[in-house]
Design a protein around this motif. Structure first.
Motif, PDB file in Angstrom:
ATOM      1  N   VAL A  49     -36.233  13.840 -40.524  1.00  0.00           N
ATOM      2  CA  VAL A  49     -37.371  12.926 -40.355  1.00  0.00           C
ATOM      3  C   VAL A  49     -36.896  11.478 -40.232  1.00  0.00           C
ATOM      4  O   VAL A  49     -37.336  10.740 -39.349  1.00  0.00           O
ATOM      5  CB  VAL A  49     -38.370  13.093 -41.526  1.00  0.00           C
ATOM      6  CG1 VAL A  49     -39.404  11.994 -41.517  1.00  0.00           C
ATOM      7  CG2 VAL A  49     -39.030  14.455 -41.453  1.00  0.00           C
ATOM      8  N   ILE A  50     -35.966  11.075 -41.102  1.00  0.00           N
ATOM      9  CA  ILE A  50     -35.479   9.692 -41.061  1.00  0.00           C
ATOM     10  C   ILE A  50     -34.718   9.416 -39.768  1.00  0.00           C
ATOM     11  O   ILE A  50     -34.903   8.378 -39.133  1.00  0.00           O
ATOM     12  CB  ILE A  50     -34.611   9.393 -42.297  1.00  0.00           C
ATOM     13  CG1 ILE A  50     -35.489   9.362 -43.545  1.00  0.00           C
ATOM     14  CG2 ILE A  50     -33.852   8.081 -42.141  1.00  0.00           C
ATOM     15  CD1 ILE A  50     -34.717   9.236 -44.834  1.00  0.00           C
ATOM     16  N   SER A  51     -33.866  10.357 -39.354  1.00  0.00           N
ATOM     17  CA  SER A  51     -33.124  10.135 -38.119  1.00  0.00           C
ATOM     18  C   SER A  51     -34.041  10.174 -36.899  1.00  0.00           C
ATOM     19  O   SER A  51     -33.817   9.446 -35.930  1.00  0.00           O
ATOM     20  CB  SER A  51     -31.998  11.157 -37.982  1.00  0.00           C
ATOM     21  OG  SER A  51     -32.527  12.471 -37.909  1.00  0.00           O
ATOM     22  N   GLY A  52     -35.084  10.988 -36.932  1.00  0.00           N
ATOM     23  CA  GLY A  52     -36.031  11.018 -35.822  1.00  0.00           C
ATOM     24  C   GLY A  52     -36.799   9.708 -35.698  1.00  0.00           C
ATOM     25  O   GLY A  52     -36.963   9.166 -34.599  1.00  0.00           O
ATOM     26  N   ALA A  53     -37.239   9.183 -36.831  1.00  0.00           N
ATOM     27  CA  ALA A  53     -37.939   7.892 -36.814  1.00  0.00           C
ATOM     28  C   ALA A  53     -36.991   6.774 -36.399  1.00  0.00           C
ATOM     29  O   ALA A  53     -37.366   5.871 -35.646  1.00  0.00           O
ATOM     30  CB  ALA A  53     -38.532   7.607 -38.192  1.00  0.00           C
ATOM     31  N   GLY A  54     -35.759   6.833 -36.879  1.00  0.00           N
ATOM     32  CA  GLY A  54     -34.769   5.834 -36.481  1.00  0.00           C
ATOM     33  C   GLY A  54     -34.462   5.881 -35.000  1.00  0.00           C
ATOM     34  O   GLY A  54     -34.296   4.845 -34.348  1.00  0.00           O
ATOM     35  N   LEU A  55     -34.387   7.076 -34.446  1.00  0.00           N
ATOM     36  CA  LEU A  55     -34.170   7.200 -33.000  1.00  0.00           C
ATOM     37  C   LEU A  55     -35.309   6.571 -32.210  1.00  0.00           C
ATOM     38  O   LEU A  55     -35.071   5.876 -31.218  1.00  0.00           O
ATOM     39  CB  LEU A  55     -34.038   8.679 -32.609  1.00  0.00           C
ATOM     40  CG  LEU A  55     -32.649   9.270 -32.632  1.00  0.00           C
ATOM     41  CD1 LEU A  55     -32.711  10.755 -32.346  1.00  0.00           C
ATOM     42  CD2 LEU A  55     -31.750   8.579 -31.650  1.00  0.00           C
TER      43      LEU A  55
END
Length: 83
Positions: free
Chosen positions: A13-19
């Motif tokens: 979730v964090i990496s998806g939002a960061g992307l």
């Protein structure tokens, strides 16, 4: 739910939002969000290349974390049953 699953889902979730955020910050052909938000930061041409390189590196790191966490989820739960 086991702790490994929780950590992998949080990383996903964090990496998806960061992307999403860092891809939107990339400059396009002069009409990107980065031009609207950070136009004052790009006043010199030498600073632009450093900022763009760092933005590229951060985006690649988020993409690698996203892909690794996605592959881990596929290995842990191949049928998609999270119960």
């Amino acid at each position: 739910m086991n702790p490994l699953l929780i950590l992998v889902i949080i990383a996903l979730v964090i990496s998806g939002a960061g992307l999403i955020v860092f891809i939107m910050l990339h400059s396009g052909k002069g009409t990107g969000i980065s031009d609207a938000i950070a136009s004052s930061l790009y006043s010199t041409s030498s600073g632009t290349s450093i900022i763009e390189k760092n933005l590229d590196r951060i985006t690649i790191i988020f993409a690698v974390v996203f892909l690794i966490s996605l592959i881990l989820l596929m290995i842990i739960y191949p049928q998609g049953t999270i119960a």
